[in-house]
Motif scaffolding. Structure first.
Motif, short mmCIF file in Angstrom:
data_model
loop_
_atom_site.label_atom_id
_atom_site.label_comp_id
_atom_site.label_asym_id
_atom_site.label_seq_id
_atom_site.Cartn_x
_atom_site.Cartn_y
_atom_site.Cartn_z
N UNK A 41 0.87 -1.25 -0.12
CA UNK A 41 -0.08 0.07 0.16
C UNK A 41 0.90 1.26 0.06
N UNK A 42 1.87 1.39 0.88
CA UNK A 42 2.74 2.60 0.69
C UNK A 42 3.34 2.77 -0.50
N UNK A 43 3.96 1.75 -1.06
CA UNK A 43 4.56 1.86 -2.42
C UNK A 43 3.51 2.47 -3.41
N UNK A 44 2.39 1.66 -3.46
CA UNK A 44 1.30 1.93 -4.42
C UNK A 44 1.16 3.43 -4.36
N UNK A 45 0.71 3.78 -3.02
CA UNK A 45 0.26 5.35 -3.01
C UNK A 45 1.36 6.29 -3.53
N UNK A 46 2.79 5.96 -3.02
CA UNK A 46 3.76 6.57 -3.63
C UNK A 46 3.89 6.86 -4.94
N UNK A 47 3.90 5.79 -5.70
CA UNK A 47 4.15 5.49 -7.09
C UNK A 47 2.79 6.32 -7.78
N UNK A 48 1.74 6.14 -7.28
CA UNK A 48 0.58 6.63 -8.10
C UNK A 48 0.61 8.11 -7.87
N UNK A 49 1.04 8.71 -6.66
CA UNK A 49 1.22 10.23 -6.47
C UNK A 49 2.30 10.73 -7.62
N UNK A 50 3.47 9.86 -7.60
CA UNK A 50 4.45 10.57 -8.35
C UNK A 50 4.01 10.42 -9.75
N UNK A 51 3.17 9.94 -10.32
CA UNK A 51 2.28 9.58 -11.55
C UNK A 51 1.28 10.60 -11.93
N UNK A 52 0.15 10.61 -11.12
CA UNK A 52 -0.90 11.16 -11.43
C UNK A 52 -1.21 12.36 -10.45
N UNK A 53 -0.25 12.71 -9.44
CA UNK A 53 -0.22 13.52 -8.52
C UNK A 53 -1.52 13.68 -7.44
N UNK A 54 -1.93 12.61 -7.24
CA UNK A 54 -3.04 12.49 -6.24
C UNK A 54 -2.69 11.16 -5.45
N UNK A 55 -2.95 11.34 -4.00
CA UNK A 55 -2.82 9.97 -3.31
C UNK A 55 -4.04 9.18 -3.31
N UNK A 56 -3.78 7.95 -3.78
CA UNK A 56 -5.29 7.23 -3.57
C UNK A 56 -5.61 7.04 -2.11
N UNK A 57 -6.62 6.64 -1.64
CA UNK A 57 -7.02 6.77 -0.17
C UNK A 57 -6.52 5.58 0.28
N UNK A 58 -6.14 5.99 1.70
CA UNK A 58 -5.47 4.96 2.85
C UNK A 58 -6.57 4.11 3.04
N UNK A 59 -6.44 2.72 3.10
CA UNK A 59 -7.35 1.59 3.33
C UNK A 59 -6.91 0.79 4.39
N UNK A 60 -7.80 0.42 5.21
CA UNK A 60 -7.21 -0.88 6.16
C UNK A 60 -6.81 -1.82 5.29
N UNK A 61 -5.50 -2.59 6.04
CA UNK A 61 -4.66 -3.70 5.45
C UNK A 61 -5.57 -4.46 4.52
N UNK A 62 -6.61 -5.18 5.16
CA UNK A 62 -7.42 -6.14 4.61
C UNK A 62 -8.33 -5.70 3.23
#
Length: 84
Positions: A41-62
């Motif tokens: 999740x942390x890598x996903x959010x970071x990579x998406x932000x770098x590309x689309x300039x928006x953070x995806x929502x943080x979700x509970x792990x499950x």
């Protein structure tokens, strides 16, 4: 941004190269991820932000695992070395 505002229409799995890559388009920008970036999740959010300039929502792990699992089950597979 909440989960309804961050919608990935189609995940694409790119095979045929040295490693599997995954991509999707959000707001007209293509985001390309490694499997590790997709599954962490942390890598996903970071990579998406770098590309689309928006953070995806943080979700509970499950919930994140279910979300990504659903995207992967419904992905389109392309036998090419990577997204163009």
């Amino acid at each position: 941004m909440d989960a309804d505002e961050f919608f990935i229409d189609q995940l694409v799995k790119h095979t045929g190269g040295k490693k599997v890559l995954w991509s999707f388009v959000f707001n007209g920008r293509r985001c390309v991820l490694t499997t590790h970036q997709l599954m962490t999740q942390n890598e996903f959010r970071k990579r998406v932000f770098e590309t689309v300039h928006r953070f995806p929502p943080r979700r509970a792990s499950i919930n994140f695992e279910r979300y990504i699992g659903n995207l992967m089950r419904n992905c389109v597979e392309q036998e090419n070395a990577g997204p163009e």
